[in-house]
Write a protein that holds these residues in place. Sequence first.
Motif, PDB file in Angstrom:
ATOM      1  N   HIS A  87       8.640  -4.815   2.440  1.00 36.15           N
ATOM      2  CA  HIS A  87       7.083  -4.941   2.392  1.00 36.15           C
ATOM      3  C   HIS A  87       6.306  -3.839   2.099  1.00 36.15           C
ATOM      4  O   HIS A  87       6.311  -3.152   3.155  1.00 36.15           O
ATOM      5  CB  HIS A  87       6.767  -5.919   3.350  1.00 36.15           C
ATOM      6  N   GLY A  88       5.684  -3.842   1.118  1.00 35.78           N
ATOM      7  CA  GLY A  88       4.705  -2.723   0.626  1.00 35.78           C
ATOM      8  C   GLY A  88       3.328  -2.738   1.055  1.00 35.78           C
ATOM      9  O   GLY A  88       2.761  -1.503   1.491  1.00 35.78           O
ATOM     10  N   LYS A 116       8.023   2.026 -11.077  1.00 34.82           N
ATOM     11  CA  LYS A 116       7.823   3.012 -10.424  1.00 34.82           C
ATOM     12  C   LYS A 116       8.830   3.995 -10.770  1.00 34.82           C
ATOM     13  O   LYS A 116       9.036   4.979 -10.194  1.00 34.82           O
ATOM     14  CB  LYS A 116       7.687   2.941  -8.935  1.00 34.82           C
ATOM     15  N   ARG A 154       3.034   1.485 -14.582  1.00 33.88           N
ATOM     16  CA  ARG A 154       3.441   2.096 -13.341  1.00 33.88           C
ATOM     17  C   ARG A 154       2.434   1.780 -12.405  1.00 33.88           C
ATOM     18  O   ARG A 154       2.809   1.656 -11.128  1.00 33.88           O
ATOM     19  CB  ARG A 154       3.402   3.783 -13.621  1.00 33.88           C
ATOM     20  N   SER A 157      -1.559   3.934  -7.830  1.00 37.10           N
ATOM     21  CA  SER A 157      -0.677   4.738  -6.997  1.00 37.10           C
ATOM     22  C   SER A 157      -1.110   4.507  -5.566  1.00 37.10           C
ATOM     23  O   SER A 157      -2.310   4.030  -5.392  1.00 37.10           O
ATOM     24  CB  SER A 157      -1.019   6.280  -7.219  1.00 37.10           C
ATOM     25  N   ALA A 158      -0.210   4.483  -4.771  1.00 34.58           N
ATOM     26  CA  ALA A 158      -0.602   4.291  -3.153  1.00 34.58           C
ATOM     27  C   ALA A 158      -0.432   5.467  -2.575  1.00 34.58           C
ATOM     28  O   ALA A 158      -0.625   5.573  -1.189  1.00 34.58           O
ATOM     29  CB  ALA A 158       0.593   3.335  -2.516  1.00 34.58           C
ATOM     30  N   ASP A 197       9.855 -15.595   8.912  1.00 33.08           N
ATOM     31  CA  ASP A 197      10.442 -14.695   7.883  1.00 33.08           C
ATOM     32  C   ASP A 197      11.792 -14.407   8.671  1.00 33.08           C
ATOM     33  O   ASP A 197      11.862 -13.494   9.580  1.00 33.08           O
ATOM     34  CB  ASP A 197       9.595 -13.570   7.850  1.00 33.08           C
ATOM     35  N   ASN A 199      14.523 -12.747   7.503  1.00 30.54           N
ATOM     36  CA  ASN A 199      15.019 -11.752   6.913  1.00 30.54           C
ATOM     37  C   ASN A 199      16.039 -11.160   7.819  1.00 30.54           C
ATOM     38  O   ASN A 199      15.471 -10.613   8.867  1.00 30.54           O
ATOM     39  CB  ASN A 199      13.930 -10.906   6.425  1.00 30.54           C
ATOM     40  N   HIS A 202      15.724  -7.651   9.899  1.00 33.98           N
ATOM     41  CA  HIS A 202      14.702  -7.428  11.175  1.00 33.98           C
ATOM     42  C   HIS A 202      15.379  -8.009  12.575  1.00 33.98           C
ATOM     43  O   HIS A 202      15.071  -8.154  13.666  1.00 33.98           O
ATOM     44  CB  HIS A 202      13.309  -8.525  11.398  1.00 33.98           C
ATOM     45  N   GLY A 220       6.898  -6.004   8.511  1.00 35.31           N
ATOM     46  CA  GLY A 220       5.595  -5.273   8.200  1.00 35.31           C
ATOM     47  C   GLY A 220       4.554  -6.407   8.854  1.00 35.31           C
ATOM     48  O   GLY A 220       3.664  -5.859   9.296  1.00 35.31           O
ATOM     49  N   PHE A 250       2.168  -0.796   4.122  1.00 33.61           N
ATOM     50  CA  PHE A 250       3.165  -0.359   5.040  1.00 33.61           C
ATOM     51  C   PHE A 250       3.640   0.968   4.508  1.00 33.61           C
ATOM     52  O   PHE A 250       4.389   0.962   3.535  1.00 33.61           O
ATOM     53  CB  PHE A 250       4.326  -1.366   5.128  1.00 33.61           C
ATOM     54  N   ALA A 251       3.088   2.106   5.112  1.00 34.48           N
ATOM     55  CA  ALA A 251       3.725   3.400   4.892  1.00 34.48           C
ATOM     56  C   ALA A 251       5.081   4.042   5.356  1.00 34.48           C
ATOM     57  O   ALA A 251       5.367   4.833   4.864  1.00 34.48           O
ATOM     58  CB  ALA A 251       2.416   4.260   5.354  1.00 34.48           C
TER      59      ALA A 251
HETATM   60  C1  HDC Z   1       5.711 -13.269   0.828  1.00 30.18           C
HETATM   61  C2  HDC Z   1       5.811 -11.981   1.061  1.00 30.18           C
HETATM   62  C3  HDC Z   1       7.077 -11.283   0.728  1.00 30.18           C
HETATM   63  C4  HDC Z   1       7.341 -10.195   1.457  1.00 30.18           C
HETATM   64  C5  HDC Z   1       8.738  -9.566   1.516  1.00 30.18           C
HETATM   65  C6  HDC Z   1       9.359  -8.581   2.408  1.00 30.18           C
HETATM   66  C7  HDC Z   1       9.848  -9.313   3.637  1.00 30.18           C
HETATM   67  C8  HDC Z   1       9.911  -8.640   4.887  1.00 30.18           C
HETATM   68  O1  HDC Z   1      10.910  -9.381   5.706  1.00 30.18           O
HETATM   69  C9  HDC Z   1      10.412  -7.334   4.695  1.00 30.18           C
HETATM   70  C10 HDC Z   1      10.006  -6.380   5.853  1.00 30.18           C
HETATM   71  O2  HDC Z   1       8.950  -6.663   6.191  1.00 30.18           O
HETATM   72  S1  HDC Z   1      10.144  -4.625   5.361  1.00 30.18           S
HETATM   73  C11 HDC Z   1       8.938  -3.891   6.806  1.00 30.18           C
HETATM   74  C12 HDC Z   1       7.936  -3.509   6.410  1.00 30.18           C
HETATM   75  N1  HDC Z   1       7.735  -2.440   5.469  1.00 30.18           N
HETATM   76  C13 HDC Z   1       8.205  -1.275   5.638  1.00 30.18           C
HETATM   77  O3  HDC Z   1       8.498  -0.717   6.693  1.00 30.18           O
HETATM   78  C14 HDC Z   1       8.105  -0.261   4.543  1.00 30.18           C
HETATM   79  C15 HDC Z   1       7.395   1.020   4.817  1.00 30.18           C
HETATM   80  N2  HDC Z   1       7.106   1.865   3.786  1.00 30.18           N
HETATM   81  C16 HDC Z   1       8.062   2.793   3.120  1.00 30.18           C
HETATM   82  O4  HDC Z   1       9.223   2.790   3.829  1.00 30.18           O
HETATM   83  C17 HDC Z   1       7.804   3.775   2.310  1.00 30.18           C
HETATM   84  O5  HDC Z   1       6.307   3.874   2.138  1.00 30.18           O
HETATM   85  C18 HDC Z   1       8.219   3.005   0.679  1.00 30.18           C
HETATM   86  C19 HDC Z   1       9.846   3.098   0.829  1.00 30.18           C
HETATM   87  C20 HDC Z   1       7.758   1.682   0.453  1.00 30.18           C
HETATM   88  C21 HDC Z   1       7.919   4.078  -0.367  1.00 30.18           C
HETATM   89  O6  HDC Z   1       8.334   5.171  -0.095  1.00 30.18           O
HETATM   90  P1  HDC Z   1       8.908   6.185  -0.972  1.00 30.18           P
HETATM   91  O7  HDC Z   1      10.167   5.693  -1.677  1.00 30.18           O
HETATM   92  O8  HDC Z   1       8.856   7.573  -0.622  1.00 30.18           O
HETATM   93  O9  HDC Z   1       7.927   6.268  -2.235  1.00 30.18           O
HETATM   94  P2  HDC Z   1       6.975   7.355  -2.958  1.00 30.18           P
HETATM   95  O10 HDC Z   1       7.880   8.200  -3.360  1.00 30.18           O
HETATM   96  O11 HDC Z   1       5.960   7.789  -1.714  1.00 30.18           O
HETATM   97  O12 HDC Z   1       6.107   6.696  -3.913  1.00 30.18           O
HETATM   98  C22 HDC Z   1       6.662   6.082  -5.221  1.00 30.18           C
HETATM   99  C23 HDC Z   1       5.959   5.168  -5.753  1.00 30.18           C
HETATM  100  O13 HDC Z   1       5.684   4.184  -5.276  1.00 30.18           O
HETATM  101  C24 HDC Z   1       4.172   3.899  -4.752  1.00 30.18           C
HETATM  102  N3  HDC Z   1       4.306   3.389  -3.485  1.00 30.18           N
HETATM  103  C25 HDC Z   1       4.710   3.985  -2.413  1.00 30.18           C
HETATM  104  N4  HDC Z   1       4.632   3.297  -1.185  1.00 30.18           N
HETATM  105  C26 HDC Z   1       4.073   2.245  -1.808  1.00 30.18           C
HETATM  106  C27 HDC Z   1       3.924   0.867  -1.187  1.00 30.18           C
HETATM  107  N5  HDC Z   1       3.843   0.672   0.338  1.00 30.18           N
HETATM  108  N6  HDC Z   1       3.274  -0.477  -1.767  1.00 30.18           N
HETATM  109  C28 HDC Z   1       3.396  -0.016  -2.963  1.00 30.18           C
HETATM  110  N7  HDC Z   1       3.826   1.019  -3.697  1.00 30.18           N
HETATM  111  C29 HDC Z   1       3.927   2.013  -3.066  1.00 30.18           C
HETATM  112  C30 HDC Z   1       3.748   5.034  -5.003  1.00 30.18           C
HETATM  113  O14 HDC Z   1       2.509   5.252  -5.213  1.00 30.18           O
HETATM  114  C31 HDC Z   1       4.447   5.861  -6.195  1.00 30.18           C
HETATM  115  O15 HDC Z   1       3.901   5.238  -7.248  1.00 30.18           O
HETATM  116  P3  HDC Z   1       3.370   6.445  -8.368  1.00 30.18           P
HETATM  117  O16 HDC Z   1       4.163   7.680  -8.599  1.00 30.18           O
HETATM  118  O17 HDC Z   1       2.861   5.673  -9.483  1.00 30.18           O
HETATM  119  O18 HDC Z   1       2.033   6.714  -7.329  1.00 30.18           O
END
Ligand code: HDC
Length: 299
Positions: A87-88, A116, A154, A157-158, A197, A199, A202, A220, A250-251
């Motif tokens: 989840h982002g 991305k 793309r 950006s986050a 949820d 999934n 968890h 998340g 979610f960072a």
């Molecule tokens: C109905 C609802 C459905 C929900 C479905 C989900 C079901 C749930 O059961 C699942 C969950 O709850 S999962 C738990 C909660 N989420 C997390 O823990 C994720 C935490 N975040 C991460 O791990 C990293 O930030 C991560 C991995 C997200 C990103 O980290 P990196 O891979 O290191 O990314 P990075 O290199 O910094 O950036 C790459 C490009 O992606 C964009 N981006 C980064 N974080 C984002 C985010 N959180 N959301 C959206 N976009 C994101 C960046 O901007 C970058 O793009 P660009 O180059 O264009 O800027």
Amino acid sequence: MPIDAAKALAAPPRTAEISWTPKDVQLYHLGIGAGVPATDPGELRYTLESRLHVLPSFATVAGDRPPGVIGALSMPGVDVDLARVLHGGQALTVHRPLPVRGTATATARITAVYDKGTAAVLVLRTEAADADGPLWTEEARIFVRGEGGWGGDRGPSARTAAPSGAASAGTPAGEPDVTVDRPVREDQALLYRLSGDDNPLHADPDFARRAGFERPVLHGLCTYGLTLKTVVDRLLAGEVTRVRSYAARFAGVAYPGETLRIRLWGHPSRQGGGTVRATVTAVERGEAPVLADTVVECG
Ligand SMILES: CCCCCCC[C@@H](O)CC(=O)SCCNC(=O)CCNC(=O)[C@H](O)C(C)(C)COP(=O)(O)OP(=O)(O)OC[C@H]1O[C@@H](n2cnc3c(N)ncnc32)[C@H](O)[C@@H]1OP(=O)(O)O
């Protein structure tokens, strides 16, 4: 191709009739850690039928929309491995206070698919309305690792720029107005998943390892809910109806059993409303980021 952006965007909205009862609301509140201490009058509003109010983030689970989170990911044009999904981000706008018991129609569609390069981001928008009109609108950002690379848009950006004086990107400037260390129960995700949820990320250690994590991670939306509860309890005098909108990214992951440090900036007033900004970090992992770009608009 596992994600066909054109097909996903062209798919008709999916509509579901949803309903919920006070028991669903209570279970959700327990799932985000409400009820500690159990006899605290503030907590009883989250747990006791006779005093029950509804934290607006309940909207993210209301109605146990069939078939749950996995259904959200089986929209036309989307065929992805659940182990690659995170989840982002999540945004919610509340149009009216949520009743403790309700029925509504929820209409969901994918409104954007971003490429991305090494990941894809799906934006799933859901609108809920009952006989009296719109209730809430929510937007989930779904981050799918290993997808992308088809040469698509793309998107935004986050990676937020650091405001001057801020400690790091996405952190508001200046000292926080409130800092709370919030221990998360070891079984918090097991409780939270009963709100819909399921999934395995968890709960199932083998699945979590396959997804690249040392153990099951917290939902998340559980962190999302417990953070909003802290805002309501600490800055809105416990008045859930003052929340207008709430967005967070979610960072980084959080694990059950960790302590979350929640920092809040803002002074919303009953007269003029106001904005609360927040960050959440994981204390035992050197304050690793968990929530960033977190904004609550208040009345
Ligand atoms: C109905 C609802 C459905 C929900 C479905 C989900 C079901 C749930 O059961 C699942 C969950 O709850 S999962 C738990 C909660 N989420 C997390 O823990 C994720 C935490 N975040 C991460 O791990 C990293 O930030 C991560 C991995 C997200 C990103 O980290 P990196 O891979 O290191 O990314 P990075 O290199 O910094 O950036 C790459 C490009 O992606 C964009 N981006 C980064 N974080 C984002 C985010 N959180 N959301 C959206 N976009 C994101 C960046 O901007 C970058 O793009 P660009 O180059 O264009 O800027």
